[in-house]
Design an enzyme around this catalytic site. Sequence first.
Site, short mmCIF file in Angstrom:
data_model
loop_
_atom_site.label_atom_id
_atom_site.label_comp_id
_atom_site.label_asym_id
_atom_site.label_seq_id
_atom_site.Cartn_x
_atom_site.Cartn_y
_atom_site.Cartn_z
CB SER A 214 1.37 1.61 11.13
OG SER A 214 1.37 2.47 10.02
CG ASN A 215 6.89 -0.16 8.73
OD1 ASN A 215 7.73 -0.25 9.53
ND2 ASN A 215 6.22 -1.37 8.10
#
Length: 353
Positions: free
Chosen positions: A102-103
Amino acid sequence: MTAHHHPDHHPDHHPDHHRAAAARLWHALKPFPRYPLVTPGTGSHTALPALSADLGITLTLMRDDVGAYGGGGNKLRKLEYLLGAALEQGAKTVITVGAVQSNHCRLTAAACRRAGLEPHLVLVRMVPNTTPDYVNNGNVLLDTLAGAVLHYVDTAEEARATIATLMQTLDHPYYIPAGGSDATGALGYVQAVAEILDSGQHWDLIVTTLGSGGTQAGLLAGYAAAGVPQRILGLSIGYTVAEATPIVATDAANTLTLLGSCANAPAPWIDDRGKGEGYGIVSPAGNDAITAMIRQEGVFLDPVYTGKAMGALFSAVHDGTIRARSRVLFIHTGGFPGLFAYQPFLTPVQAHG
Ligand SMILES: Cc1ncc(COP(=O)(O)O)c(C=O)c1O
């Protein structure tokens, strides 16, 4: 070129009217506490002359991938308002959730460190990928360097249980949903609308990647609250249109309520042709778009979000969904570290390119 396509003759486009609408948005945003994370360069525009010529449209990037903290990305806009709320409530710890790569989790970790908050990341092994790069490199490496506390789980149910436990046990916790996509986070994209209106430029179409939906929801709410008509296309990289539509519509409606606006957001326009085999799985069209963007324009896209969305944009131009000669603003939402996490799935692109 028809009058419709000429910025100065567009029926809805009056720069003064737009600047007045932007001023109303800035005023509506004033009551909400904001922790500063959006820095000079974020939201700047990059013209793409070579790709535009190939496609027969005017394609411009809005550089929300550029930022001073955590490597940059669209989540910094949301986190300004989310951490503003967390700090106002006296939070000491922040919990958020996402896929392993996940960014949003990486940027939450970095932003929390700057704000003096302890980040807890619930990382869900939801993407069928066990390569060493996916497990350890890219965003996971950056989360680890930031000293975020990582809580790995296998399912959404386990994630909910872990979040509930952390909410009970951590010191003054503040919970941020996946992607930062609630009404508070979407205020970051209401502010982006104010910035776009302030610039005085006309866009036939604004295009964003659609992951958890908050970016498109904030754009829809911002233009609705401003009273300015604007076509906005969300290119989904995971959800189907049927799944994404109520998520974006609800987030946009909640954002307008939070803003105190009586306006209604129009139904979201969403296209899911770019999702391929699903969230977190790279696609040939996405990988081709990554290659085209770096080789023709010198800009990197990412394998999970912006590459797949740009592949869908190319397809939508080719089949006429996006009209020839349109002026299109594509929001580059970031995701650069994902390139390293997906190395084994991107190398073949180099070989045949
Ligand atoms: C690089 C990148 N682009 C796009 C998105 C999607 O934005 P949203 O979740 O607001 O739909 C995300 C996160 O989900 C992201 O990390």
